[in-house]
Enzyme design. Structure first.
Site, PDB file in Angstrom:
ATOM      1  N   SER A   6      -7.271  -0.798  12.442  1.00  0.00           N
ATOM      2  CA  SER A   6      -8.148   0.389  12.411  1.00  0.00           C
ATOM      3  C   SER A   6      -8.951   0.422  13.706  1.00  0.00           C
ATOM      4  O   SER A   6      -9.240  -0.639  14.280  1.00  0.00           O
ATOM      5  CB  SER A   6      -9.115   0.274  11.226  1.00  0.00           C
ATOM      6  OG  SER A   6     -10.182   1.191  11.358  1.00  0.00           O
TER       7      SER A   6
ATOM      8  N   ILE B 183      -8.480   9.271   8.981  1.00  0.00           N
ATOM      9  CA  ILE B 183      -7.281   9.896   8.430  1.00  0.00           C
ATOM     10  C   ILE B 183      -7.586  10.388   7.011  1.00  0.00           C
ATOM     11  O   ILE B 183      -8.199   9.651   6.221  1.00  0.00           O
ATOM     12  CB  ILE B 183      -6.111   8.868   8.381  1.00  0.00           C
ATOM     13  CG1 ILE B 183      -5.946   8.138   9.733  1.00  0.00           C
ATOM     14  CG2 ILE B 183      -4.813   9.550   7.936  1.00  0.00           C
ATOM     15  CD1 ILE B 183      -5.649   9.014  10.934  1.00  0.00           C
TER      16      ILE B 183
ATOM     17  N   LYS C   3     -10.113  -5.980  10.118  1.00  0.00           N
ATOM     18  CA  LYS C   3      -9.145  -5.245  10.943  1.00  0.00           C
ATOM     19  C   LYS C   3      -9.055  -5.834  12.360  1.00  0.00           C
ATOM     20  O   LYS C   3      -7.994  -5.747  12.992  1.00  0.00           O
ATOM     21  CB  LYS C   3      -9.513  -3.759  10.986  1.00  0.00           C
ATOM     22  CG  LYS C   3      -9.386  -3.066   9.624  1.00  0.00           C
ATOM     23  CD  LYS C   3      -7.970  -3.105   9.088  1.00  0.00           C
ATOM     24  CE  LYS C   3      -7.780  -2.288   7.816  1.00  0.00           C
ATOM     25  NZ  LYS C   3      -6.385  -2.295   7.339  1.00  0.00           N
TER      26      LYS C   3
ATOM     27  N   GLY D 274       0.820  -1.211   0.000  1.00  0.00           N
ATOM     28  CA  GLY D 274       0.000   0.000   0.000  1.00  0.00           C
ATOM     29  C   GLY D 274       0.853   1.260   0.000  1.00  0.00           C
ATOM     30  O   GLY D 274       0.371   2.344   0.306  1.00  0.00           O
TER      31      GLY D 274
ATOM     32  N   ASP E  33      -1.213  -8.004  -6.296  1.00  0.00           N
ATOM     33  CA  ASP E  33      -2.321  -8.177  -5.355  1.00  0.00           C
ATOM     34  C   ASP E  33      -1.847  -9.008  -4.157  1.00  0.00           C
ATOM     35  O   ASP E  33      -1.520 -10.187  -4.312  1.00  0.00           O
ATOM     36  CB  ASP E  33      -3.467  -8.885  -6.097  1.00  0.00           C
ATOM     37  CG  ASP E  33      -4.686  -9.078  -5.234  1.00  0.00           C
ATOM     38  OD1 ASP E  33      -4.625  -8.793  -4.019  1.00  0.00           O
ATOM     39  OD2 ASP E  33      -5.707  -9.539  -5.785  1.00  0.00           O
ATOM     40  N   VAL E  34      -1.827  -8.393  -2.965  1.00  0.00           N
ATOM     41  CA  VAL E  34      -1.310  -9.106  -1.787  1.00  0.00           C
ATOM     42  C   VAL E  34      -2.190 -10.297  -1.382  1.00  0.00           C
ATOM     43  O   VAL E  34      -1.758 -11.141  -0.593  1.00  0.00           O
ATOM     44  CB  VAL E  34      -1.146  -8.168  -0.560  1.00  0.00           C
ATOM     45  CG1 VAL E  34      -0.009  -7.189  -0.762  1.00  0.00           C
ATOM     46  CG2 VAL E  34      -2.444  -7.470  -0.204  1.00  0.00           C
TER      47      VAL E  34
ATOM     48  N   TYR F 150     -15.128  -4.709   6.818  1.00  0.00           N
ATOM     49  CA  TYR F 150     -13.867  -4.007   7.114  1.00  0.00           C
ATOM     50  C   TYR F 150     -13.460  -4.185   8.576  1.00  0.00           C
ATOM     51  O   TYR F 150     -12.306  -4.503   8.878  1.00  0.00           O
ATOM     52  CB  TYR F 150     -14.048  -2.525   6.772  1.00  0.00           C
ATOM     53  CG  TYR F 150     -12.818  -1.668   6.947  1.00  0.00           C
ATOM     54  CD1 TYR F 150     -11.812  -1.662   5.982  1.00  0.00           C
ATOM     55  CD2 TYR F 150     -12.677  -0.838   8.057  1.00  0.00           C
ATOM     56  CE1 TYR F 150     -10.683  -0.858   6.130  1.00  0.00           C
ATOM     57  CE2 TYR F 150     -11.553  -0.026   8.212  1.00  0.00           C
ATOM     58  CZ  TYR F 150     -10.567  -0.044   7.239  1.00  0.00           C
ATOM     59  OH  TYR F 150      -9.453   0.758   7.394  1.00  0.00           O
TER      60      TYR F 150
HETATM   61  P1  NAD Z   1      -5.273   4.527   0.208  1.00  0.00           P
HETATM   62  O1  NAD Z   1      -6.458   4.101  -0.567  1.00  0.00           O
HETATM   63  O2  NAD Z   1      -4.715   5.905   0.013  1.00  0.00           O
HETATM   64  O3  NAD Z   1      -4.073   3.478   0.003  1.00  0.00           O
HETATM   65  C1  NAD Z   1      -4.286   2.097  -0.081  1.00  0.00           C
HETATM   66  C2  NAD Z   1      -3.102   1.451  -0.749  1.00  0.00           C
HETATM   67  O4  NAD Z   1      -3.307   0.022  -0.739  1.00  0.00           O
HETATM   68  C3  NAD Z   1      -2.908   1.849  -2.212  1.00  0.00           C
HETATM   69  O5  NAD Z   1      -1.525   1.995  -2.493  1.00  0.00           O
HETATM   70  C4  NAD Z   1      -3.453   0.637  -2.978  1.00  0.00           C
HETATM   71  O6  NAD Z   1      -2.883   0.456  -4.262  1.00  0.00           O
HETATM   72  C5  NAD Z   1      -3.037  -0.484  -2.042  1.00  0.00           C
HETATM   73  N1  NAD Z   1      -3.807  -1.700  -2.278  1.00  0.00           N
HETATM   74  C6  NAD Z   1      -5.160  -1.851  -2.305  1.00  0.00           C
HETATM   75  N2  NAD Z   1      -5.484  -3.127  -2.573  1.00  0.00           N
HETATM   76  C7  NAD Z   1      -4.309  -3.803  -2.737  1.00  0.00           C
HETATM   77  C8  NAD Z   1      -3.984  -5.145  -3.043  1.00  0.00           C
HETATM   78  N3  NAD Z   1      -4.943  -6.062  -3.245  1.00  0.00           N
HETATM   79  N4  NAD Z   1      -2.671  -5.494  -3.125  1.00  0.00           N
HETATM   80  C9  NAD Z   1      -1.690  -4.575  -2.946  1.00  0.00           C
HETATM   81  N5  NAD Z   1      -1.945  -3.286  -2.639  1.00  0.00           N
HETATM   82  C10 NAD Z   1      -3.237  -2.907  -2.546  1.00  0.00           C
HETATM   83  O7  NAD Z   1      -5.702   4.313   1.724  1.00  0.00           O
HETATM   84  P2  NAD Z   1      -5.056   4.716   3.134  1.00  0.00           P
HETATM   85  O8  NAD Z   1      -6.060   5.535   3.835  1.00  0.00           O
HETATM   86  O9  NAD Z   1      -3.673   5.208   2.996  1.00  0.00           O
HETATM   87  O10 NAD Z   1      -5.062   3.287   3.843  1.00  0.00           O
HETATM   88  C11 NAD Z   1      -3.899   2.583   4.196  1.00  0.00           C
HETATM   89  C12 NAD Z   1      -4.242   1.570   5.267  1.00  0.00           C
HETATM   90  O11 NAD Z   1      -4.708   2.256   6.428  1.00  0.00           O
HETATM   91  C13 NAD Z   1      -5.353   0.585   4.881  1.00  0.00           C
HETATM   92  O12 NAD Z   1      -5.053  -0.698   5.377  1.00  0.00           O
HETATM   93  C14 NAD Z   1      -6.566   1.154   5.593  1.00  0.00           C
HETATM   94  O13 NAD Z   1      -7.522   0.167   5.859  1.00  0.00           O
HETATM   95  C15 NAD Z   1      -5.926   1.687   6.857  1.00  0.00           C
HETATM   96  N6  NAD Z   1      -6.707   2.697   7.556  1.00  0.00           N
HETATM   97  C16 NAD Z   1      -7.027   3.859   6.956  1.00  0.00           C
HETATM   98  C17 NAD Z   1      -7.782   4.788   7.658  1.00  0.00           C
HETATM   99  C18 NAD Z   1      -8.186   6.116   7.053  1.00  0.00           C
HETATM  100  O14 NAD Z   1      -8.985   6.830   7.673  1.00  0.00           O
HETATM  101  N7  NAD Z   1      -7.654   6.508   5.904  1.00  0.00           N
HETATM  102  C19 NAD Z   1      -8.221   4.507   8.957  1.00  0.00           C
HETATM  103  C20 NAD Z   1      -7.867   3.310   9.535  1.00  0.00           C
HETATM  104  C21 NAD Z   1      -7.111   2.395   8.828  1.00  0.00           C
END
Ligand code: NAD
Length: 244
Positions: free
Chosen positions: A141, A187, A158, A11, A62-63, A154
């Site tokens: 999360s 965030i 998590k 990510g 894809d992870v 979700y």
């Molecule tokens: P984002 O959408 O900006 O980034 C997500 C990243 O994950 C991207 O680079 C995307 O290409 C990658 N990704 C998605 N599916 C994938 C897959 N199958 N294989 C490989 N890569 C993949 O989102 P973010 O807000 O930066 O989120 C990052 C992490 O933080 C996530 O796990 C999200 O659940 C968690 N999170 C985010 C928030 C928030 O409020 N933004 C809150 C709690 C947790």
């Protein structure tokens, strides 16, 4: 300093993962970004990382694909020599109320967020065991800690990451491996772009604002570095007080 170490950031092409990759690189780590973003977006991130004077590579993969992850980890070790830090930040949402949630909507989120995190840990573990060191930081999360209506898939994924973090920490502690997780609140990233204008939501947050990707990356960096050398199996919230 992380000079000469290799960090794999899933990510890492966007949001929290990108901010984390840049912080690790600024401290000297070579970086592998695993992502599903458009190639040009990831290439721009790699350029930013390389400008900090470290080696960097983007892999679009894809992870949730168990055997593809296995092959990729082998390739990374062959090219970079080691993997010292694993940041599991790849994640997706497919929100909906339980009464209307489709099977594929549930499965997709579990596959990427939970199984993807497992796949990365699973295939890095032999590398870490051989080296006798390694640091893992997973991104959970607050939704996984306290639940959230509309996010059954979700929050389940998590919460699973919390269990996975604790089991991994217990299992690998004798091998010199630490495993912790961060639990962000709201965030401001692409993932939450449609929430950021919701004043009612921001009002629920004791700090009265959404967090930044940098604020989460600071905590991930701490957990990935030797500054947290006596911490393992911990889940730390970074949420402006929303889940107190
Ligand atoms: P984002 O959408 O900006 O980034 C997500 C990243 O994950 C991207 O680079 C995307 O290409 C990658 N990704 C998605 N599916 C994938 C897959 N199958 N294989 C490989 N890569 C993949 O989102 P973010 O807000 O930066 O989120 C990052 C992490 O933080 C996530 O796990 C999200 O659940 C968690 N999170 C985010 C928030 C928030 O409020 N933004 C809150 C709690 C947790």
């Amino acid at each position: 300093m992380l000079n000469g170490k290799t960090a794999v950031v899933t990510g890492g092409g966007s949001g929290i993962g990108k901010a984390t990759a840049l912080k690790l690189a600024a401290d000297g780590a070579n970086i592998v970004v695993v992502h599903m973003d458009p190639e040009e977006k990831a290439a721009a991130v790699i350029e930013e990382i390389e400008a900090l004077g470290v080696k960097a590579k983007a892999i679009r993969m894809d992870v949730s694909d168990f055997s593809a992850v296995e092959g990729m980890i082998g390739d990374i070790v062959a090219e970079f020599g080691s993997i010292d830090i694993l940041i599991n930040c790849a994640g997706i949402t497919k929100d909906g109320l339980i009464a209307r949630m489709k099977e594929d909507q549930f499965d997709a989120v579990i596959s990427v967020n939970l199984k993807g995190t497992f796949n990365m840990i699973r295939h890095c573990t032999p590398v870490f065991m051989k080296q006798k060191h390694g640091t893992i930081v997973n991104v959970s999360s607050v939704s996984g800690l306290i639940g959230n209506p509309g996010q059954a898939n979700y929050s389940t994924s998590k919460a699973g990451v919390v269990g996975l973090t604790k089991s991994t920490a217990k299992e690998l502690v004798s091998r010199g491996v630490r495993c912790n997780a961060v639990a962000p609140g709201f965030i401001a990233t692409d993932m939450t772009a449609n929430l950021s204008k919701n004043n009612k939501l921001v009002d629920m947050i004791p700090m009265k604002r959404m967090g930044t990707a940098d604020e989460v990356a600071d905590l991930i960096f701490f957990l990935a570095s030797d500054a947290s050398s006596y911490i393992t199996g911990e889940i730390i919230k970074v949420d402006g007080g929303v889940a107190i």
